[in-house]
Design a protein around this motif. Sequence first.
Motif, short mmCIF file in Angstrom:
data_model
loop_
_atom_site.label_atom_id
_atom_site.label_comp_id
_atom_site.label_asym_id
_atom_site.label_seq_id
_atom_site.Cartn_x
_atom_site.Cartn_y
_atom_site.Cartn_z
N GLY A 428 45.21 9.46 -68.61
CA GLY A 428 46.28 9.61 -69.59
C GLY A 428 47.61 9.01 -69.18
N VAL A 429 47.65 8.29 -68.06
CA VAL A 429 48.90 7.65 -67.63
C VAL A 429 49.10 6.35 -68.41
N PRO A 430 50.29 6.09 -68.96
CA PRO A 430 50.52 4.82 -69.67
C PRO A 430 50.59 3.66 -68.68
N ALA A 431 49.46 3.01 -68.48
CA ALA A 431 49.35 1.93 -67.49
C ALA A 431 48.99 0.63 -68.20
N VAL A 432 49.69 -0.45 -67.86
CA VAL A 432 49.44 -1.75 -68.47
C VAL A 432 49.36 -2.81 -67.38
N PHE A 433 48.79 -3.94 -67.74
CA PHE A 433 48.63 -5.07 -66.84
C PHE A 433 49.05 -6.31 -67.62
N LEU A 434 50.22 -6.84 -67.29
CA LEU A 434 50.78 -8.00 -67.98
C LEU A 434 50.73 -9.19 -67.03
N SER A 435 50.03 -10.24 -67.43
CA SER A 435 49.83 -11.36 -66.50
C SER A 435 49.56 -12.67 -67.24
N THR A 436 50.28 -13.71 -66.84
CA THR A 436 50.02 -15.03 -67.40
C THR A 436 48.64 -15.54 -66.99
N ALA A 437 48.11 -15.03 -65.88
CA ALA A 437 46.78 -15.48 -65.44
C ALA A 437 45.71 -15.11 -66.45
N PHE A 438 45.93 -14.02 -67.20
CA PHE A 438 44.91 -13.53 -68.13
C PHE A 438 45.31 -13.74 -69.58
N GLY A 439 46.17 -14.74 -69.81
CA GLY A 439 46.58 -15.04 -71.17
C GLY A 439 45.54 -15.82 -71.96
#
Length: 504
Positions: A428-439
């Motif tokens: 339930g933790v608001p966790a995100v992964f923002l990365s140009t590698a995975f665009g």
Amino acid sequence: MTNMGRILFIVATALALNACAKAPLATVSGPERELIASNLMRDITALASDEFGGRKPGTDGEDRTVVFLIEEMQAAGLVSGTNDPGSAWRAPVELVSTIAADSEISFGNVSNAVTLGPEQGAAFTTGFRLLIDGGEMVFVGREAESVAQDQIAGKVVVMLGEPGVSPGRRTKLFESGPAAIITVIEDGIAIANVNRVNAREMTFLASEEEKRLSAFVTQQVMADLLGAERWQMLRDSADSEGFIPFSLDPTVSIEAVSTRREFTSSNVLGLLPGAVPESGAVLLLAHWDHLGECGSQETGDLICNGAVDNASGIAVMLELARRLSAGGPHDRDIYVLATSSEELGLLGAKAFAAQPPIPLETVVAAFNFDTAAVAPAGSRVGFVGEGRTVLDELILEVMDASGRELGNREFAESFVRRQDGWALLEEGVPAVFLSTAFGSETVINPYLTSDYHRPSDDIENIELGGAIDDLLLHEELVRRVASTTLYNPPASPISGAPSVTSTE
């Protein structure tokens, strides 16, 4: 000024204001980007050097990595974030490692037993040694969900193998407490494949290990044991409507032995203390581990250095921590977590979630950094975890104001369960992964098909443009979520309205 002049002035002013609104919020000068690049490359070069041995948990490479991380966090002005005076900086991750060693399967009683050859069957356990002597067998075919506990508890389950489905079926059946499960697979080639897979080292969290006994036998073994006609009848019945499990006449004895090692790895946890008590926390995380030696003797290059995966993610996180420390203090605590054993199944992140230094409901946002040094500057951003937390509106707002564009949403989402943030999302933790590698596939796929988990993942192939863009985007995001005036969560991530929503 004429009316036309006034109109032109108003238009020009509006255009200028619009341009300012779209200007990157974390724009830095050329020299500053060069300094960031220099710092990133310094850390990546150190972590991906042969001296660190591929950063495999439980090795000298781990020891060197952990010391490096602690020294860098201290130099950045962080303090220990474990909140445990007896274990500063290092949060223990208790692990068990096993490798299959030997097995024996026989059917019938002691005076009339038929023992299988190595090409006919094999058995495996994560325990040092497990033995079932004269177990009663129950045939369940392809069933799992519909099998009642009292039908199989304490017995040896015989199930039909089905590629891609069998692992989940075994997991479900084991919940009912059978003594063992025998999966019937095609032939000796299939047995050889099973042996090859289970010959690899398997590592588990000690707290999650379940000592189970799994065996595999061929179709021909069952045909010889029961008779070809009866075995075919059983197989056919498994596909019929209204199938119910039933007992098989012979008994079975199964023994499996493994080499076993218990050891302690470490998550490394630093903290930038916030200025406003009890206002929550922001979490940055990246995994420090890699595969150790995974190359071949023929090439002479044994060490998988993991420059991109994930020395680059650690480097971005450390540099971000330095910049946040220099620009602090911030209202909320900022925890900086370097996790162990991501490559083994997100084990370090799971250990953190199971025993966090603070209540998980106080974490207002978590940002993961992984495989950062792939994309060139100006690449679109992959948003892994979009639609699953309360952070979407803020992230999209900051991206828009920074002139950043989203990449392929569907492609990014396909990685959501393959990164450390998933262990937090499940809690339930608001966790995100923002990365140009995975665009987009065109950015990440050349790396995945050439260097990923290979000795060639070295510093010669580092691309820092997108990594710097990612760092600056996160710097703005973290400054906002760490401020009690700029960001207040719409609801408590865990105790209030759920922050995790399904997109599947």
